[in-house]
Design a protein around this motif. Sequence first.
Motif, PDB file in Angstrom:
ATOM      1  N   PHE A   8      37.767  26.472  43.517  1.00 29.05           N
ATOM      2  CA  PHE A   8      37.769  27.590  42.581  1.00 29.05           C
ATOM      3  C   PHE A   8      38.933  27.463  41.611  1.00 29.05           C
ATOM      4  O   PHE A   8      40.006  26.955  41.957  1.00 29.05           O
ATOM      5  N   ALA A   9      38.729  27.934  40.402  1.00 28.18           N
ATOM      6  CA  ALA A   9      39.786  27.878  39.399  1.00 28.18           C
ATOM      7  C   ALA A   9      40.896  28.881  39.697  1.00 28.18           C
ATOM      8  O   ALA A   9      42.041  28.691  39.291  1.00 28.18           O
ATOM      9  N   SER A  10      40.564  29.972  40.394  1.00 27.40           N
ATOM     10  CA  SER A  10      41.550  30.996  40.730  1.00 27.40           C
ATOM     11  C   SER A  10      41.138  31.680  42.029  1.00 27.40           C
ATOM     12  O   SER A  10      39.957  31.668  42.402  1.00 27.40           O
ATOM     13  N   PRO A  11      42.097  32.299  42.721  1.00 21.30           N
ATOM     14  CA  PRO A  11      41.767  33.017  43.959  1.00 21.30           C
ATOM     15  C   PRO A  11      40.741  34.125  43.740  1.00 21.30           C
ATOM     16  O   PRO A  11      39.934  34.402  44.629  1.00 21.30           O
ATOM     17  N   GLN A  12      40.760  34.751  42.573  1.00 21.65           N
ATOM     18  CA  GLN A  12      39.836  35.866  42.314  1.00 21.65           C
ATOM     19  C   GLN A  12      38.376  35.433  42.425  1.00 21.65           C
ATOM     20  O   GLN A  12      37.512  36.231  42.805  1.00 21.65           O
ATOM     21  N   GLU A  13      38.091  34.161  42.123  1.00 22.89           N
ATOM     22  CA  GLU A  13      36.710  33.687  42.179  1.00 22.89           C
ATOM     23  C   GLU A  13      36.175  33.608  43.607  1.00 22.89           C
ATOM     24  O   GLU A  13      34.962  33.659  43.831  1.00 22.89           O
ATOM     25  N   ALA A  14      37.088  33.486  44.575  1.00 22.43           N
ATOM     26  CA  ALA A  14      36.665  33.370  45.974  1.00 22.43           C
ATOM     27  C   ALA A  14      36.507  34.728  46.648  1.00 22.43           C
ATOM     28  O   ALA A  14      35.909  34.832  47.723  1.00 22.43           O
ATOM     29  N   VAL A  15      37.023  35.761  46.016  1.00 25.71           N
ATOM     30  CA  VAL A  15      36.989  37.105  46.597  1.00 25.71           C
ATOM     31  C   VAL A  15      35.589  37.711  46.461  1.00 25.71           C
ATOM     32  O   VAL A  15      34.884  37.478  45.480  1.00 25.71           O
ATOM     33  N   GLY A  16      35.207  38.500  47.485  1.00 22.42           N
ATOM     34  CA  GLY A  16      33.918  39.183  47.436  1.00 22.42           C
ATOM     35  C   GLY A  16      32.796  38.415  48.091  1.00 22.42           C
ATOM     36  O   GLY A  16      31.667  38.910  48.173  1.00 22.42           O
ATOM     37  N   ARG A  17      33.076  37.219  48.600  1.00 23.25           N
ATOM     38  CA  ARG A  17      32.064  36.418  49.274  1.00 23.25           C
ATOM     39  C   ARG A  17      32.160  36.627  50.784  1.00 23.25           C
ATOM     40  O   ARG A  17      33.250  36.819  51.316  1.00 23.25           O
ATOM     41  N   PRO A  18      31.040  36.516  51.486  1.00 24.02           N
ATOM     42  CA  PRO A  18      31.083  36.679  52.944  1.00 24.02           C
ATOM     43  C   PRO A  18      31.698  35.465  53.624  1.00 24.02           C
ATOM     44  O   PRO A  18      31.608  34.336  53.112  1.00 24.02           O
ATOM     45  N   VAL A  19      32.316  35.677  54.775  1.00 32.31           N
ATOM     46  CA  VAL A  19      32.942  34.594  55.534  1.00 32.31           C
ATOM     47  C   VAL A  19      31.968  33.451  55.819  1.00 32.31           C
ATOM     48  O   VAL A  19      32.336  32.270  55.685  1.00 32.31           O
ATOM     49  N   PRO A  20      30.704  33.730  56.206  1.00 29.21           N
ATOM     50  CA  PRO A  20      29.778  32.630  56.513  1.00 29.21           C
ATOM     51  C   PRO A  20      29.585  31.647  55.368  1.00 29.21           C
ATOM     52  O   PRO A  20      29.225  30.487  55.601  1.00 29.21           O
TER      53      PRO A  20
END
Length: 201
Positions: free
Chosen positions: A168-180
Amino acid sequence: MLPEPFLGLLEAIPAGVFVVDAQTRLPVYANRAAVDLLGRGLAPDAAAEDLPQVYQAVVAGSDEPYPPERQPLVRALAGEHHQVDDMELKKESGRVPLHVVGAPIFDASGAITHAAAVFFDMSERRRIEADLRLKTQVFESSIAANSVAGVDGVIHTVNHAFARLWGFASPQEAVGRPVPAYLADPSAGGPIIEALNTTGR
């Protein structure tokens, strides 16, 4: 003089309470918590504007006496409700950060009879805030990929190492996704989340 039932209530408040007379602008009352925090009782001849010098109240991070125009007690004498969190007490044991709230007290006709300041020792809160800042800094700067998810299994915080690992280009892009979504076997996500919520590990 303040009514006795009112004084009883003020003594029970777990915060410093300081009251001045609106006509004389002189102190008339301080509860036990105020005396303990200030380190002394009333200074009956000190006008509201002079109280910072009497009690060694300064602008946070400096030795500048707290300015009268910013004092919640002085503002309350003018009919204003005002609060500040940049006041400190200089004491032999060290600085004591305060949160101070000032308010006028009116009589039945609407005239200001007194002004009151309620103040709280913010030392413990500042310590907790400093600890949180340190933990956040460690989390963000770690070379290990770290993430935090809610009880619903959705990630709401990741650090830069995590973002880099997953492209991901930034941490914000990874937020909001489920752990699985980050597991080799997404079907294993449900049992993992349930175990975390049940046992904490």
